[in-house]
Design a protein around this motif. Structure first.
Motif, PDB file in Angstrom:
ATOM      1  N   ILE A   4       3.003  -6.251   2.959  1.00  0.00           N
ATOM      2  CA  ILE A   4       1.732  -6.368   2.234  1.00  0.00           C
ATOM      3  C   ILE A   4       1.031  -7.697   2.544  1.00  0.00           C
ATOM      4  O   ILE A   4      -0.193  -7.813   2.415  1.00  0.00           O
ATOM      5  CB  ILE A   4       1.975  -6.194   0.712  1.00  0.00           C
ATOM      6  CG1 ILE A   4       0.710  -5.841  -0.046  1.00  0.00           C
ATOM      7  CG2 ILE A   4       2.632  -7.441   0.109  1.00  0.00           C
ATOM      8  CD1 ILE A   4       0.269  -4.431   0.065  1.00  0.00           C
ATOM      9  N   LEU A  20      -2.793   2.442   2.851  1.00  0.00           N
ATOM     10  CA  LEU A  20      -1.355   2.373   3.129  1.00  0.00           C
ATOM     11  C   LEU A  20      -0.736   3.762   3.151  1.00  0.00           C
ATOM     12  O   LEU A  20       0.178   4.024   3.932  1.00  0.00           O
ATOM     13  CB  LEU A  20      -0.650   1.483   2.097  1.00  0.00           C
ATOM     14  CG  LEU A  20      -1.252   0.091   1.920  1.00  0.00           C
ATOM     15  CD1 LEU A  20      -0.413  -0.725   0.946  1.00  0.00           C
ATOM     16  CD2 LEU A  20      -1.398  -0.646   3.242  1.00  0.00           C
ATOM     17  N   ILE A  21      -1.224   4.617   2.288  1.00  0.00           N
ATOM     18  CA  ILE A  21      -0.792   6.018   2.323  1.00  0.00           C
ATOM     19  C   ILE A  21      -1.843   6.853   1.601  1.00  0.00           C
ATOM     20  O   ILE A  21      -2.482   6.379   0.653  1.00  0.00           O
ATOM     21  CB  ILE A  21       0.604   6.221   1.680  1.00  0.00           C
ATOM     22  CG1 ILE A  21       1.078   7.663   1.860  1.00  0.00           C
ATOM     23  CG2 ILE A  21       0.611   5.835   0.229  1.00  0.00           C
ATOM     24  CD1 ILE A  21       2.517   7.910   1.427  1.00  0.00           C
ATOM     25  N   ILE A  28      -2.927   4.947  -1.781  1.00  0.00           N
ATOM     26  CA  ILE A  28      -2.538   3.556  -2.045  1.00  0.00           C
ATOM     27  C   ILE A  28      -3.229   2.693  -1.007  1.00  0.00           C
ATOM     28  O   ILE A  28      -3.152   2.975   0.191  1.00  0.00           O
ATOM     29  CB  ILE A  28      -1.008   3.380  -1.979  1.00  0.00           C
ATOM     30  CG1 ILE A  28      -0.320   4.335  -2.971  1.00  0.00           C
ATOM     31  CG2 ILE A  28      -0.628   1.932  -2.268  1.00  0.00           C
ATOM     32  CD1 ILE A  28       1.210   4.248  -2.974  1.00  0.00           C
TER      33      ILE A  28
END
Lengths: 103, 103
Positions: A4, A20-21, A28
C-alpha cells in the motif's frame, strides 16, 4: 507482493487513484492526497456505502450537518450510501494514503 | 474515531477477531496474531473471496501448491474463493494486525 506504500507517484498535482480489486460486489482502492480537498461547492453523495481507513498522513472530512472529523493513521469510519460528505483538508506536507472499500 | 491500532487485547492466547463492519455483501474484520499459525493439518477453503492487508507485524501464508509468501506492513493480496491457504507463521514478538475484507 504489492504494498500500500509502494509506487507513490512523484507528481501529485492530482490525487492518485489505484484500483486494488474490483468484483461484482466490492471495489477496493487506494487514494493518495497531498493537500487536496473537495471542491467548496457540492457534496459527495454516493449510491454505495464506503468504508474508509487512513493508512498514512492526516485528513479532515466534513458532513452535511457540519460535523467535521479529523483522521490520523489507522483511523477508520463507515460512510453509508447517500451520507453526504467531503474532504475539507489533507496534510499538504506528506502523502495521505486512504484505503477505500466501496460496497 | 475507532483506530485499527486501538484496543489491542493484553491476552493474546487466542487470536483476536474484531468485526469492523458487516453488510449483505461484505464483512471487514481485524485479526490480531502473535505467534499464531494455522493447524498443521487441513487448509482454509473459503466460499467467499478475501482481500487481506497486513497493517502491522509480519506473517507468512502458504498455499496448497506449497508456494509461501511473506507479508510485511502494507503488503496486500487477494485470496479468491476456494484458494486453499493457511497461515504458516506470524511474528511471536509483536502483534501482527491483519485487515481482512471478505466479499
Amino acid at each position: 507482493m504489492p504494498n500500500i506504500f509502494g509506487n507513490i507517484p512523484n507528481d501529485l498535482t492530482n490525487e492518485a487513484f489505484s484500483e486494488l480489486i474490483k468484483t461484482d460486489t466490492v471495489k477496493i482502492e487506494r487514494i493518495i492526497s497531498k493537500g487536496h480537498k473537495s471542491p467548496e461547492a457540492g457534496w459527495y453523495d454516493q449510491a454505495q456505502g464506503e468504508w474508509l481507513m487512513l493508512v498514512q498522513g492526516s485528513a479532515k472530512l466534513v458532513f452535511e450537518d457540519q460535523r467535521e472529523v479529523e483522521l490520523q493513521a489507522g483511523d477508520y469510519l463507515n460512510i453509508p450510501a447517500h451520507q453526504k460528505h467531503k474532504v475539507s483538508w489533507t496534510d499538504p506536507n506528506v502523502e495521505t494514503i486512504w484505503l477505500a472499500v466501496h460496497y
